[in-house]
Enzyme design. Sequence first.
Site, PDB file in Angstrom:
ATOM      1  N   GLY A 186       0.736  -1.246   0.000  1.00  7.65           N
ATOM      2  CA  GLY A 186       0.000   0.000   0.000  1.00  7.65           C
ATOM      3  C   GLY A 186       0.766   1.296   0.000  1.00  7.65           C
ATOM      4  O   GLY A 186       0.155   2.358  -0.088  1.00  7.65           O
ATOM      5  N   GLU A 204       3.960  -6.242   1.504  1.00  9.86           N
ATOM      6  CA  GLU A 204       3.538  -6.699   0.175  1.00  9.86           C
ATOM      7  C   GLU A 204       3.408  -5.540  -0.807  1.00  9.86           C
ATOM      8  O   GLU A 204       2.317  -5.264  -1.302  1.00  9.86           O
ATOM      9  CB  GLU A 204       2.179  -7.406   0.273  1.00  9.86           C
ATOM     10  CG  GLU A 204       2.197  -8.606   1.189  1.00  9.86           C
ATOM     11  CD  GLU A 204       0.816  -9.189   1.431  1.00  9.86           C
ATOM     12  OE1 GLU A 204       0.724 -10.401   1.639  1.00  9.86           O
ATOM     13  OE2 GLU A 204      -0.171  -8.418   1.384  1.00  9.86           O
ATOM     14  N   PRO A 205       4.499  -4.857  -1.108  1.00 14.95           N
ATOM     15  CA  PRO A 205       4.405  -3.743  -2.048  1.00 14.95           C
ATOM     16  C   PRO A 205       4.114  -4.239  -3.463  1.00 14.95           C
ATOM     17  O   PRO A 205       4.669  -5.248  -3.894  1.00 14.95           O
ATOM     18  CB  PRO A 205       5.793  -3.101  -1.977  1.00 14.95           C
ATOM     19  CG  PRO A 205       6.710  -4.228  -1.586  1.00 14.95           C
ATOM     20  CD  PRO A 205       5.883  -5.100  -0.666  1.00 14.95           C
ATOM     21  N   GLY A 206       3.228  -3.543  -4.141  1.00 12.89           N
ATOM     22  CA  GLY A 206       2.974  -3.851  -5.554  1.00 12.89           C
ATOM     23  C   GLY A 206       3.319  -2.626  -6.358  1.00 12.89           C
ATOM     24  O   GLY A 206       4.370  -2.506  -6.994  1.00 12.89           O
ATOM     25  N   ARG A 207       2.424  -1.665  -6.265  1.00 11.57           N
ATOM     26  CA  ARG A 207       2.567  -0.386  -6.954  1.00 11.57           C
ATOM     27  C   ARG A 207       3.950   0.253  -6.769  1.00 11.57           C
ATOM     28  O   ARG A 207       4.560   0.700  -7.731  1.00 11.57           O
ATOM     29  CB  ARG A 207       1.492   0.517  -6.332  1.00 11.57           C
ATOM     30  CG  ARG A 207       1.272   1.836  -6.878  1.00 11.57           C
ATOM     31  CD  ARG A 207       0.277   2.568  -5.948  1.00 11.57           C
ATOM     32  NE  ARG A 207      -0.911   1.780  -5.634  1.00 11.57           N
ATOM     33  CZ  ARG A 207      -2.047   1.836  -6.318  1.00 11.57           C
ATOM     34  NH1 ARG A 207      -2.161   2.644  -7.334  1.00 11.57           N
ATOM     35  NH2 ARG A 207      -3.075   1.100  -5.961  1.00 11.57           N
ATOM     36  N   ARG A 257      -8.047   2.152 -15.222  1.00 10.94           N
ATOM     37  CA  ARG A 257      -8.051   2.759 -13.881  1.00 10.94           C
ATOM     38  C   ARG A 257      -8.777   4.095 -13.809  1.00 10.94           C
ATOM     39  O   ARG A 257      -9.292   4.463 -12.771  1.00 10.94           O
ATOM     40  CB  ARG A 257      -6.628   2.867 -13.331  1.00 10.94           C
ATOM     41  CG  ARG A 257      -6.029   1.490 -13.037  1.00 10.94           C
ATOM     42  CD  ARG A 257      -4.718   1.556 -12.284  1.00 10.94           C
ATOM     43  NE  ARG A 257      -4.867   2.057 -10.941  1.00 10.94           N
ATOM     44  CZ  ARG A 257      -4.406   3.218 -10.505  1.00 10.94           C
ATOM     45  NH1 ARG A 257      -3.761   4.027 -11.327  1.00 10.94           N
ATOM     46  NH2 ARG A 257      -4.584   3.590  -9.269  1.00 10.94           N
ATOM     47  N   CYS A 270     -16.059   1.692 -27.532  1.00  7.76           N
ATOM     48  CA  CYS A 270     -17.429   2.196 -27.637  1.00  7.76           C
ATOM     49  C   CYS A 270     -18.021   2.399 -26.258  1.00  7.76           C
ATOM     50  O   CYS A 270     -18.953   1.686 -25.849  1.00  7.76           O
ATOM     51  CB  CYS A 270     -18.268   1.184 -28.403  1.00  7.76           C
ATOM     52  SG  CYS A 270     -17.910   1.244 -30.131  1.00  7.76           S
ATOM     53  N   GLU A 271     -17.470   3.322 -25.513  1.00  8.81           N
ATOM     54  CA  GLU A 271     -17.920   3.645 -24.160  1.00  8.81           C
ATOM     55  C   GLU A 271     -17.570   5.105 -23.940  1.00  8.81           C
ATOM     56  O   GLU A 271     -16.394   5.465 -24.077  1.00  8.81           O
ATOM     57  CB  GLU A 271     -17.102   2.876 -23.103  1.00  8.81           C
ATOM     58  CG  GLU A 271     -17.223   1.390 -23.102  1.00  8.81           C
ATOM     59  CD  GLU A 271     -18.503   0.880 -22.495  1.00  8.81           C
ATOM     60  OE1 GLU A 271     -19.096   1.580 -21.665  1.00  8.81           O
ATOM     61  OE2 GLU A 271     -18.908  -0.216 -22.885  1.00  8.81           O
ATOM     62  N   TYR A 275      -0.953  -2.205 -12.229  1.00 11.57           N
ATOM     63  CA  TYR A 275      -2.406  -2.253 -12.457  1.00 11.57           C
ATOM     64  C   TYR A 275      -2.800  -1.742 -13.841  1.00 11.57           C
ATOM     65  O   TYR A 275      -3.885  -1.202 -14.015  1.00 11.57           O
ATOM     66  CB  TYR A 275      -3.154  -1.479 -11.358  1.00 11.57           C
ATOM     67  CG  TYR A 275      -2.813  -1.978  -9.976  1.00 11.57           C
ATOM     68  CD1 TYR A 275      -3.290  -3.211  -9.537  1.00 11.57           C
ATOM     69  CD2 TYR A 275      -1.982  -1.256  -9.123  1.00 11.57           C
ATOM     70  CE1 TYR A 275      -2.954  -3.694  -8.285  1.00 11.57           C
ATOM     71  CE2 TYR A 275      -1.649  -1.744  -7.870  1.00 11.57           C
ATOM     72  CZ  TYR A 275      -2.135  -2.953  -7.460  1.00 11.57           C
ATOM     73  OH  TYR A 275      -1.790  -3.430  -6.224  1.00 11.57           O
TER      74      TYR A 275
HETATM   75  C1  LIG Z   1      -3.470  -4.749  -3.351  1.00 12.94           C
HETATM   76  C2  LIG Z   1      -2.750  -5.463  -2.294  1.00 12.94           C
HETATM   77  C3  LIG Z   1      -1.373  -5.298  -2.140  1.00 12.94           C
HETATM   78  C4  LIG Z   1      -0.568  -4.331  -2.960  1.00 12.94           C
HETATM   79  O1  LIG Z   1      -0.961  -3.018  -2.791  1.00 12.94           O
HETATM   80  P1  LIG Z   1      -0.106  -1.851  -3.482  1.00 12.94           P
HETATM   81  O2  LIG Z   1      -0.926  -0.632  -3.254  1.00 12.94           O
HETATM   82  O3  LIG Z   1       0.032  -2.184  -4.925  1.00 12.94           O
HETATM   83  O4  LIG Z   1       1.215  -1.816  -2.800  1.00 12.94           O
HETATM   84  C5  LIG Z   1      -0.731  -6.059  -1.194  1.00 12.94           C
HETATM   85  N1  LIG Z   1      -1.405  -6.948  -0.417  1.00 12.94           N
HETATM   86  C6  LIG Z   1      -2.731  -7.127  -0.535  1.00 12.94           C
HETATM   87  C7  LIG Z   1      -3.401  -8.117   0.330  1.00 12.94           C
HETATM   88  C8  LIG Z   1      -3.448  -6.406  -1.465  1.00 12.94           C
HETATM   89  O5  LIG Z   1      -4.769  -6.582  -1.565  1.00 12.94           O
END
Ligand SMILES: *Cc1c(COP(=O)(O)O)cnc(C)c1O
Length: 431
Positions: free
Chosen positions: A248, A290-293, A330, A361-362, A390
């Site tokens: 997050g 758990e970093p994604g973004r 998004r 077409c939206e 994402y």
């Molecule tokens: C979405 C999510 C993440 C990643 O969130 P980011 O904002 O991309 O860092 C990590 N863990 C869980 C459980 C999530 O749902």
Amino acid sequence: MLHSNLSINEKGHLCLAGRDVCELAERYGTPLFLMDEERIRRNARTYIDAMAEFMPEGSRPLLASKSCCFKRLYEIVAEEGMGTDLVSPGELYTAAAAGFPLENAFFHGNNKTDADIEYAISSGVGYFIVDNREELDAINETAREKGIVQKILLRLSPGIDPHTQKKISTGKVDSKFGTAIETGQAVELCRYALTLEAVALKGFHCHIGSQIFEYSSFADAAEIMLRFIRELYDDCGFETEMLNLGGGFGVRYVESDPEIDYRENIKGLAGVIDRLCGRLSVKKPSILMEPGRSIVADSGVTVYSVGSVKTITGYKSYVSVDGGMPDNPRYALYESDYTCLVANKADEEADFVATVAGRCCESGDLIQEDVALARPERGDYLAVLVTGAYNYSMASNYNRIPRPPVVMVNEGKDYVAVKRETFEDLLRNDI
Ligand SMILES: *Cc1c(COP(=O)(O)O)cnc(C)c1O
């Protein structure tokens, strides 16, 4: 510019990692996802190093697969030493195909099917992050049949609202995710998990939301979790080995977003955790995040070709591009902010205010509304910055539009990590 891997060259073209984005678009066609490999590695190392330096032994980051998922990405983050979290057997299958060490994979999801559970256990996934009691029973049953003991964490909802957008806030009591601490159901679930023979409870998970710009919300979540861990210890003597605080941390999409120093934030959070453990007399668990973004977003740029430029007299202007919601849903989903610019006119004054629209077409198929661009014309390249997270992972074939390729740039080279879909790909499952 917005991030240090973006620049403008002598031709006035936008560059990613020093590479001319227009030349790459020329070579690979549009729409095109570009990703900067070194930036992904750098982001991964920032987490790995800071967590190793400031947090208890065994602490480490896991890539949130949902933010971006393809084989090459798993190879890159595995080489750097990240684990991963997965939410579906498809993500697990991709990680396995990439040779990702699955003992470092954590399997998420609020509704894992029996088939998912069977598949994940057979694949040798390291940990399940268990959402609810029915799932716990199903995992215990399958693990028992297979004669193994499956390591698990329990996902708990700490009851926190991190003041981010509603759809991306997940840690509140009223949420489809996890089991609530506040209602007493979490303690009950733990006591029950400890009676089961084929699961080994290792710790707890929580995830409070996304686009969080400073660590105080994580610190609040950590406090609730550590208090819970202390109470559970008093209740049944259970010692928690791992505390997963989820993902997050925010990313800068537009100039008005703050710049965020992940290392300093991790250090600050680690200090809070350390003091809390001392104050509560809790044996320090290893910390997972758990970093994604924040691993992949700023590595990415999407390049489109400009088609029609339409000014509705007395209203506004629309610039249409050859992609849109199929490659980036998004804005349609969350009205997410993005920075757009004309990549071949990156040094020109941006004095043309327009809405960037996709080709579907939206009417809702928009990339961004009312952005200032250098005067665009048909055939120009339009770049959308910070699209590494994402976008590819949320891409669809809506309107039967083939998904763009992912091209990696690295140290002056470039290579295709994911091929462009073809029309044949679109027909692959049609009988
Ligand atoms: C979405 C999510 C993440 C990643 O969130 P980011 O904002 O991309 O860092 C990590 N863990 C869980 C459980 C999530 O749902």
